[in-house]
Every structure is written in C-alpha cells, then in structure tokens.
Design a protein around this motif. Structure first.
Motif, mmCIF file in Angstrom:
data_model
loop_
_atom_site.group_PDB
_atom_site.id
_atom_site.type_symbol
_atom_site.label_atom_id
_atom_site.label_comp_id
_atom_site.label_asym_id
_atom_site.label_seq_id
_atom_site.Cartn_x
_atom_site.Cartn_y
_atom_site.Cartn_z
ATOM 1 N N ALA A 31 26.096 101.045 -72.425
ATOM 2 C CA ALA A 31 26.135 100.277 -71.381
ATOM 3 C C ALA A 31 27.614 99.319 -71.605
ATOM 4 N N TRP A 32 27.890 98.808 -72.789
ATOM 5 C CA TRP A 32 28.783 98.112 -73.057
ATOM 6 C C TRP A 32 30.338 98.737 -72.830
ATOM 7 N N LYS A 33 30.386 100.134 -72.983
ATOM 8 C CA LYS A 33 31.520 101.135 -73.238
ATOM 9 C C LYS A 33 31.710 101.338 -71.409
ATOM 10 N N ARG A 34 30.604 101.286 -70.639
ATOM 11 C CA ARG A 34 30.619 101.296 -69.319
ATOM 12 C C ARG A 34 31.284 100.038 -68.701
ATOM 13 N N ARG A 35 30.834 98.928 -69.165
ATOM 14 C CA ARG A 35 31.185 97.775 -68.715
ATOM 15 C C ARG A 35 32.890 97.427 -68.923
ATOM 16 N N LEU A 36 33.111 98.042 -70.108
ATOM 17 C CA LEU A 36 34.349 97.909 -70.633
ATOM 18 C C LEU A 36 35.545 99.103 -70.301
ATOM 19 N N ALA A 89 14.238 95.504 -58.913
ATOM 20 C CA ALA A 89 13.069 95.765 -59.753
ATOM 21 C C ALA A 89 12.017 96.596 -59.130
ATOM 22 N N GLN A 90 11.064 97.013 -59.810
ATOM 23 C CA GLN A 90 9.896 97.539 -59.157
ATOM 24 C C GLN A 90 8.826 96.685 -59.374
ATOM 25 N N ILE A 111 20.392 94.436 -63.240
ATOM 26 C CA ILE A 111 21.356 93.567 -62.580
ATOM 27 C C ILE A 111 22.714 94.028 -62.433
ATOM 28 N N ARG A 112 23.252 93.792 -61.168
ATOM 29 C CA ARG A 112 24.486 94.563 -60.786
ATOM 30 C C ARG A 112 25.088 93.073 -59.916
ATOM 31 N N GLY A 113 26.025 92.536 -60.762
ATOM 32 C CA GLY A 113 26.715 91.407 -59.923
ATOM 33 C C GLY A 113 25.911 90.451 -59.558
ATOM 34 N N THR A 137 14.984 93.921 -53.859
ATOM 35 C CA THR A 137 16.300 93.714 -54.303
ATOM 36 C C THR A 137 16.673 92.273 -53.931
ATOM 37 N N LEU A 138 17.239 91.371 -54.983
ATOM 38 C CA LEU A 138 17.467 89.923 -54.586
ATOM 39 C C LEU A 138 18.949 89.906 -54.696
#
Length: 137
Positions: free
Chosen positions: A122-127, A39-40, A32-34, A50-51
């Motif tokens: 993932a949280w480090k990247r997010r922040l 998904a496959q 999930i991005r934005g 892609t939705l």
C-alpha cells in the motif's frame, strides 16, 4: 462526527439505530480514498455505503431501500462512527509519539510497514510504486 450532527443528517431514530449497528460491529473494513470512505454494513442484507466529505459537509450513499427517501440512513451513520473512531488516535499513542525524536519515529514507521507485506505494498502504491529516488524495494 458527534451524535448531534448525525441526528441532524439522519434523523434521531436512524442515528440511534446506526449507533447500535456500529456498537454491534456490523461495519466491515473501511476503504478510504481521498475524501471518501466506503464500507459494507450488515443488516438484513449486506449494504454498500459511501460517505463523501465535501466542503466540511458529510454526504452519504447507501444501497439499502431506505436511501430511496433519505440521504443519510442508519448504515451511513454506522460507517461515519467507524470512520471517526479510526481517525482518532488514542491519547496514550499520541503522547508517546510526541516524545520521540524524528529519527526514532522514522525507524518505528519503517519497521511497522516492513513487518506487513500488504501495508508495504500500500505504501509503494501511495508513493508511486517505489519510483522515488533512494527506494531500495
């Protein structure tokens, strides 16, 4: 996203087949991005879906041959159902968390994040890669 809406998007036959694909566990891990989810989905082959949620409208793209003449195929339906399931937290969990104080929620969240290295990354990247003041990691 309910089946009536998915039937309008995909047609009744594709919506039912997509529901079967979802129930059979054919949807891979969601990314999930934005406002997008990817998904496959395993069918005769593995198809990329892609939705995108645009102004409350759900749009789908799929690498399957059916997507040449349909905007929303059974693979898109399967991913939409998986996305909806992931977004909906179970009542028992929501009720438990609502009863907790803020400090307790922070403690639970930090403990959960730090117990899983990929989740911590993932949280480090997010922040912003840990560039926030007060970051110890």
């Amino acid at each position: 996203m309910d089946m009536d809406k998915l039937s309008l998007l995909a047609g009744e036959r594709s919506a039912k087949r997509g529901l079967n694909y979802f129930q059979e566990g054919r949807v891979g891990t969601l990314t999930i991005r934005g406002d997008q989810v990817m998904a496959q989905v395993s069918g005769r082959e593995s198809y990329s879906v892609t939705l995108t949620l645009n102004d409350r409208l759900l749009e789908g793209e799929c690498s399957c041959p059916a997507s040449d003449h349909s905007e929303f195929c059974k693979h898109c339906v399967a991913v939409a159902l998986a996305w909806e399931r992931q977004r909906r937290a179970p009542d028992w969990l929501v009720n438990y968390l609502k009863r907790q104080k803020k400090d307790r929620l922070i403690e639970l969240l930090v403990r959960q994040i730090m117990s899983d290295e990929s989740l911590a990354c993932a949280w480090k990247r997010r922040l912003g890669a840990g560039g926030r003041s007060g970051d110890k990691g």
